[in-house]
Design an enzyme around this catalytic site. Sequence first.
Site, PDB file in Angstrom:
ATOM      1  CB  SER A   1      -1.326   0.515   1.139  1.00 13.29           C
ATOM      2  OG  SER A   1       0.260  -0.045   2.214  1.00 13.29           O
TER       3      SER A   1
ATOM      4  CE  LYS B   1      -2.573   2.346   4.956  1.00 19.85           C
ATOM      5  NZ  LYS B   1      -2.677   1.898   3.743  1.00 19.85           N
TER       6      LYS B   1
END
EC number: 3.4.21.89
Length: 228
Positions: A37, A91
């Site tokens: 990701s 993230k």
Amino acid sequence: MDIRHTLKANRGFILFLFSFALLRTAVADWNPIPTASMRPTLLEGDVVLVNRLAYDLKLPLTDVVLLRFSEPQRGDVVTLNSPADGTRLIKRVVGLPGDRIAMHDDVLVLNGQPLAYRGATTRGETLAPGWVVDAVRATEDLEGRPHPVQFLRGTAARRDFDEITVPAGQYFVLGDNRDNSADSRVIGTVPREKLIGRAHHVLVSADWLGEDGWRLAPRFGRWVSAIL
């Protein structure tokens, strides 16, 4: 030998283990990267060093903030506990409290201004055995914090959403692998207390799944490297 004698005989080692555990839960931590990701910034097999004191001092093993040190900034790569299910994620912060965030065809729009992307290149990326898609890599300029991002044009992804305003005390986070990331487009904005710390270096890295099958090959060029 009774328990008291055992504890007394090993008190130095026990104190070391306690101090080590306290260090990991309150001061510094390291996290392996299990998914794609954050490609191309972080790769599966990277182990990142996380500063748990970058923003807050917390009661160990909890989200209770005891003391605030600094504010998260746009562009910071952070570890967090997902507000959806508690899963630990990594993230990039792209939206601060009060920011207006939107996305149109993978272009991030911040406070009404589309971000700039430069140096786009295309390469094949294997998502599964026999499934190769075009991966477009570019540098995204997040208000003076340039960093690499990736787009997977041959996949289904949420590339558009209408403008939202990030609530007070919360943050909007995205994966750098924009079309393969369960981020604020899925889990919503992230309350500050759910932020664990800031990831600032890749400590070690190894390719654990090469093109020729399972293997474990150190990526020495990524060891002790700064995260953009």
